[in-house]
Scaffold this active site. Structure first.
Site, PDB file in Angstrom:
ATOM      1  N   THR A 264       0.240  -0.414   6.391  1.00  0.00           N
ATOM      2  CA  THR A 264       0.398  -1.214   5.169  1.00  0.00           C
ATOM      3  C   THR A 264       0.549  -2.667   5.576  1.00  0.00           C
ATOM      4  OG1 THR A 264       1.957  -1.773   3.401  1.00  0.00           O
ATOM      5  CG2 THR A 264       2.850  -0.499   5.219  1.00  0.00           C
ATOM      6  N   GLY A 265       0.055  -3.564   4.724  1.00  0.00           N
ATOM      7  CA  GLY A 265       0.172  -4.977   5.042  1.00  0.00           C
ATOM      8  C   GLY A 265      -1.140  -5.695   4.793  1.00  0.00           C
ATOM      9  N   HIS A 266      -1.313  -6.804   5.472  1.00  0.00           N
ATOM     10  CA  HIS A 266      -2.481  -7.653   5.239  1.00  0.00           C
ATOM     11  C   HIS A 266      -3.732  -7.027   5.861  1.00  0.00           C
ATOM     12  CE1 HIS A 266      -4.905 -11.436   6.152  1.00  0.00           C
ATOM     13  NE2 HIS A 266      -4.861 -11.336   4.834  1.00  0.00           N
TER      14      HIS A 266
ATOM     15  N   ARG B  31     -13.974  -6.735  -2.559  1.00  0.00           N
ATOM     16  CA  ARG B  31     -13.244  -6.790  -1.285  1.00  0.00           C
ATOM     17  C   ARG B  31     -12.743  -5.380  -0.925  1.00  0.00           C
ATOM     18  NH1 ARG B  31      -7.681  -5.497   0.357  1.00  0.00           N
ATOM     19  NH2 ARG B  31      -7.153  -6.862   2.091  1.00  0.00           N
ATOM     20  N   VAL B  32     -12.925  -5.003   0.337  1.00  0.00           N
ATOM     21  CA  VAL B  32     -12.376  -3.746   0.858  1.00  0.00           C
ATOM     22  C   VAL B  32     -11.447  -4.111   2.007  1.00  0.00           C
ATOM     23  CG1 VAL B  32     -12.930  -1.581   2.022  1.00  0.00           C
ATOM     24  CG2 VAL B  32     -14.402  -2.406   0.174  1.00  0.00           C
TER      25      VAL B  32
ATOM     26  N   THR C   8       0.869  -1.154   0.000  1.00  0.00           N
ATOM     27  CA  THR C   8       0.000   0.000   0.000  1.00  0.00           C
ATOM     28  C   THR C   8       0.910   1.208   0.000  1.00  0.00           C
ATOM     29  OG1 THR C   8      -1.655  -1.198   1.273  1.00  0.00           O
ATOM     30  CG2 THR C   8      -1.662   1.158   1.571  1.00  0.00           C
TER      31      THR C   8
HETATM   32  N1  GLY Z   1      -3.301  -3.027   3.354  1.00  0.00           N
HETATM   33  C1  GLY Z   1      -3.905  -3.059   2.104  1.00  0.00           C
HETATM   34  C2  GLY Z   1      -4.919  -4.092   1.945  1.00  0.00           C
HETATM   35  O1  GLY Z   1      -4.843  -5.166   2.520  1.00  0.00           O
HETATM   36  O2  GLY Z   1      -5.842  -3.863   1.208  1.00  0.00           O
END
Ligand code: GLY
Length: 293
Positions: free
Chosen positions: A215-217, A192-193, A164
């Site tokens: 940023t990340g999952h 998906r959001v 991100t």
């Molecule tokens: N951090 C960005 C996402 O998982 O959409």
């Protein structure tokens, strides 16, 4: 008042050959944001300007170069928030190059906080911001990443990261702001959001303490409200580096998530942390630039 800005280009596994380009892109973005602060501009304008540069850069997973969903389409998420707790955000918005500008318009309108999908596009069009096409937004890297992710999903080994881009700033009036933008996870389901446009998850700002961008999952970050947790640590006196490490520890310890975060506080101090192999970032504090990955 001290002025400061920090940007990130996403946490994850960044190939060695890409690292110089990611660092250079972060520096260009930080300089664009700093130019706003240096002329006495607002933190909100600075983070929007910085993130727009990252969205234009095909090296990053946002705008031009955004990750593709499992149908091979771009759907982007973005948010801007200022220290007065004003927010604008868009989710799963198809084919936008600069969702950060749409989010900013929504913040200024002040009626809704988050628009998704076709509604976000309709709002964008009212403001002269139109979707683009695969020819102008899709990169070869994004295509390869989709193919790799579809193959990985057939034999999952580890949680992916949704790299991100983001920025946080404090201006010379002591106001803070944060902005974050992403294409989300490669091969995600349409619609998906992630965490990015959700207040307190991927993006948070509060003039009582500071601002943060994660940023990340996304599915992990949003469960621990990672940026809100980090800014709350600033509020109780943690320096940004400590607050950043705390937020990453929370992400890892509570939900085994992978990612990173950047922070700025009211004293113009910046911090960053990650539990991924890399996260490119660049900070400018009172004109002095530092960068790393
Ligand atoms: N951090 C960005 C996402 O998982 O959409």
């Amino acid at each position: 008042m001290p002025r400061a800005l920090i940007v990130h280009g996403g946490a994850g596994d960044i190939d060695a050959e890409r690292r110089p380009r990611c660092l250079a892109g972060c520096q260009r973005a930080a300089q664009a944001g700093w130019a706003v602060l240096a002329r006495g501009g607002a933190a909100l304008d600075a983070v929007e300007a910085a993130v727009a540069v990252l969205e234009d850069d095909p090296e990053f997973n946002a705008g031009h170069g955004a990750a593709l969903n499992r149908n091979g389409e771009i759907e982007v998420d973005a948010a801007v928030m200022d220290g007065a707790l004003r927010v604008g955000a868009v989710g799963a918005a198809p084919w936008l190059r600069h969702p950060v500008h749409v989010a900013r318009r929504l913040l200024e309108e002040g009626r809704h906080a988050l628009l998704v999908g076709a509604g976000a596009l309709a709002f964008a069009a009212e403001h002269g911001l139109h979707p683009e096409t695969p020819a102008t937004l899709v990169t070869e890297r994004a295509r390869q990443r989709l193919a790799q992710e579809l193959a990985r999903q057939a034999a999952p080994a580890e949680v992916p990261t949704g790299d991100t881009v983001g920025a946080c700033a404090v201006d010379d009036r002591g106001h803070v702001a944060a902005a974050t933008s992403t294409g989300g996870l490669a091969a995600k389901r349409p619609g998906r959001v992630g965490d990015t446009p959700l207040v307190g998850a991927g993006t948070y700002a509060d003039d009582r303490a500071g601002a943060a961008s994660a940023t990340g999952h996304g599915e992990s970050i949003l469960r621990v409200l990672m940026t809100r947790v980090a800014v709350e640590r600033l509020a109780i006196g943690d320096p940004p580096e400590v607050a950043a490490r705390h937020a990453v520890a929370e992400l890892e310890g509570r939900v085994q998530g992978r990612g990173g975060i950047i922070l700025v506080d009211l004293q113009g101090r910046v911090g960053q942390a990650r539990n991924t192999p890399a996260m490119s970032y660049c900070a400018i504090v009172d004109g002095h630039l530092t960068a790393g990955d």
